[in-house]
Design a protein around this motif. Structure first.
Motif, PDB file in Angstrom:
ATOM      1  N   TRP A 173     -20.035  28.219   0.391  1.00 31.95           N
ATOM      2  CA  TRP A 173     -20.684  28.877   1.532  1.00 31.95           C
ATOM      3  C   TRP A 173     -19.699  28.880   2.708  1.00 31.95           C
ATOM      4  N   THR A 174     -18.603  29.638   2.522  1.00 30.29           N
ATOM      5  CA  THR A 174     -17.539  29.699   3.510  1.00 30.29           C
ATOM      6  C   THR A 174     -17.076  31.140   3.678  1.00 30.29           C
ATOM      7  N   THR A 175     -16.446  31.392   4.799  1.00 26.61           N
ATOM      8  CA  THR A 175     -15.720  32.630   5.020  1.00 26.61           C
ATOM      9  C   THR A 175     -14.509  32.314   5.873  1.00 26.61           C
ATOM     10  N   ARG A 176     -13.364  32.794   5.446  1.00 22.23           N
ATOM     11  CA  ARG A 176     -12.096  32.538   6.137  1.00 22.23           C
ATOM     12  C   ARG A 176     -11.884  31.047   6.401  1.00 22.23           C
ATOM     13  N   ALA A 177     -12.202  30.236   5.376  1.00 18.45           N
ATOM     14  CA  ALA A 177     -11.978  28.783   5.376  1.00 18.45           C
ATOM     15  C   ALA A 177     -12.872  28.030   6.360  1.00 18.45           C
ATOM     16  N   HIS A 178     -13.908  28.673   6.880  1.00 20.59           N
ATOM     17  CA  HIS A 178     -14.877  28.015   7.750  1.00 20.59           C
ATOM     18  C   HIS A 178     -16.233  27.947   7.052  1.00 20.59           C
ATOM     19  N   THR A 179     -16.906  26.820   7.172  1.00 19.63           N
ATOM     20  CA  THR A 179     -18.270  26.707   6.686  1.00 19.63           C
ATOM     21  C   THR A 179     -19.170  27.638   7.491  1.00 19.63           C
ATOM     22  N   ILE A 180     -20.013  28.410   6.803  1.00 23.13           N
ATOM     23  CA  ILE A 180     -20.908  29.333   7.493  1.00 23.13           C
ATOM     24  C   ILE A 180     -22.083  28.578   8.093  1.00 23.13           C
TER      25      ILE A 180
END
Length: 510
Positions: free
Chosen positions: A371-378
């Motif tokens: 549940w990430t995008t661009r290495a950040h947790t959403i």
């Protein structure tokens, strides 16, 4: 401490905030800004509370400069308009030692017809019942990652149901989003998002009850990293029928979807489903408004058997209806307790509902990016990806999802113009059931923020913001950081000077 040439943060805010019921010809509320800023750190990483829940615009690396600009327009303030529109555009550039970023955290158009709203693009949002100003982070969608490109239809805030009038209000959204394809192991993945919340109680009632659900589903896509037990030569169900199964969360029923269904899909569901079931109450007592809430996370069907009922985000927010008039005042406070270490236990036995454990929040066997995008947790930033932690710890999209967290937030004023905000977070981190840490790792993170007006020659009236944050413990890299900024509001034809202070409201779902 590294030497770093400092910083000023210049914002131009254009806007007005007239009251309801005024002429429909009023100018559209809006703001435009240009920013130049920076961060100075003692270590290689930016401290947690300088980067968490900042919509992915602050990188993990140490000292950096940031340049920002934006143009946003909201709906006109009149409640008589049947149709209105707005837009938002924000650009962020970060320059660190040997690295550069250019980000687009907001770029959207929105339109409203009565109380129905449609928007397309990237727009900042928080999903879940929470105090957005002081929270540690809403479970499902906390504002920790850059927004995904989205098309969403929904209500514009809470809308009173026809009967019983003003007693029941509904907030609902239905959206479709696209994940990025760069640096992901599963490419061309899609996201279904839906929310449904209800509020019982008139605005004038001393107690109002709130409850609802948000549903997030990652589906579709292709990955060369998946074997045939999890995919059809890397292909995942992506047809319209697969979409319907993802939206409804119904179990696969042997109907033909698109030839990409595997035994994993048949045993589970089409797509990776997660979200939270929220319940809360808002009540007034004297000069204070209280918000009591709980978010119950779900990531598999275990929540329906109550095997993960011990896990959740619990919060109590207290806000003064009238700000204090003394030299020093505390106007808002929050205490939260996040617990995700149970997960139904360390075993998953599909035929035994009492042992459907090992939920593994924010991780998935098919959608291995988590549940990430661009290495950040959403979702909540306290469920941690591998890049945020000390290098000797295990690797994985979300390497730490068994967390016990106590979090305190406070805000108030010095005098009549200086605003302050504090956050303290103490967590115990155990890793995951599949890859536990050798011993639990304790972590303390804190933030102090002060904003005050400032008068300078030539530039005139500015808003000075300073933030100091620190990370101390065995989980995150040890670091202390300083952020300082200046903001300036300007006037333009038909628009007036507006404040750049944070919104001082308890947002329910946005």
């Amino acid at each position: 401490m590294r030497t770093f040439i400092s910083i000023f943060f210049l914002s131009i805010f254009l806007g007005q905030s007239p009251g309801f019921g005024q002429s429909d010809t009023l100018a559209k509320p809006g703001k435009a800004y240009i920013e130049v800023g920076g961060v100075l750190t003692t270590g290689t990483a930016v401290p947690f509370w300088l980067r968490a829940n900042q919509y992915g615009t602050v990188p993990l690396t140490g000292s950096l400069a940031t340049y920002r600009m934006g143009l946003l327009a909201d709906y006109k303030p009149s409640n008589k308009l049947r149709f209105d529109w707005g837009y938002g555009l924000e650009l962020v550039g970060n320059i660190g030692q040997g690295s550069q970023q250019l980000l687009l955290p907001q770029a959207y158009l929105k339109g409203r017809w009565h109380q129905l709203e449609l928007y397309a693009g990237r727009r900042k949002a928080i999903v879940g019942l929470v105090d957005t100003l002081l929270t540690s982070g809403s479970y499902s969608l906390s504002g920790n990652a850059i927004p995904l490109s989205t098309i969403q239809l929904g209500t514009h805030g809470f809308v009173a149901a026809p009967f019983p009038k003003h007693i029941l209000s509904i907030y609902a959204t239905y959206g479709h989003a696209w994940f990025e394809t760069v640096n992901r192991k599963v490419e061309h993945t899609l996201l279904h998002q839906a929310t449904l919340y209800a509020r019982i109680g008139k605005p004038s009632w001393p107690v109002r009850f709130i409850g609802g659900i948000n549903h997030q589903v990652i589906w579709g896509g292709y990955s060369p990293y998946l074997g045939n037990s999890l995919s059809n030569n890397g292909h995942l169900p992506s047809s319209f029928k697969a979409y319907l199964y993802a939206v409804t969360a119904l179990p696969y029923s042997n109907a033909s979807i698109d030839g990409n269904v595997t035994s994993f899909d048949e045993t589970n569901r089409i797509g990776n489903h997660l979200g939270s079931l929220d319940i809360g109450a808002e009540f007034s007592l004297g000069n204070c408004t209280f918000l009591l809430y709980r978010q119950n996370p779900y990531d598999t069907g275990a929540i329906w058997y109550l095997t993960t009922i011990a896990d959740g985000l619990n919060g109590l927010s207290i806000r003064r209806q009238k700000r204090g008039s003394s030299l020093f005042s505390i106007d808002r406070g929050l205490i939260e307790f996040l617990y995700t270490a149970n997960q139904g236990g360390g075993q998953f036995i599909i035929d035994d509902p009492a042992q459907r454990g090992k939920v593994n929040y924010f991780n998935n066997s098919q959608y291995v990016d988590g549940w990430t995008t661009r290495a950040h947790t959403i979702g909540t930033p306290f469920l941690t990806p591998e890049g945020d932690v000390r290098p000797h710890l295990p690797y994985g999209p979300i390497i730490n999802n068994r967390v016990t967290l106590w979090h305190i937030g406070l805000s108030g004023r010095f005098g009549s113009t200086v605003n302050w905000l504090l956050k303290f977070s103490e967590s115990r981190n155990k890793g995951t059931y599949d890859t536990p840490f050798a011993t639990p790792l304790d972590q303390f993170s804190a933030l102090l923020q002060i904003t005050a007006p400032l008068q300078l020659p030539l530039l005139g009236e500015l808003l000075l913001t300073s933030r100091v944050a620190t990370d101390q413990g065995a989980f995150l890299p040890r670091s202390t950081g300083l952020y300082i900024s200046l903001q300036k509001g300007l006037q333009s034809t038909g628009l007036s000077l507006s404040s750049a202070h944070p919104k001082d409201t308890i947002k329910k779902y946005r």
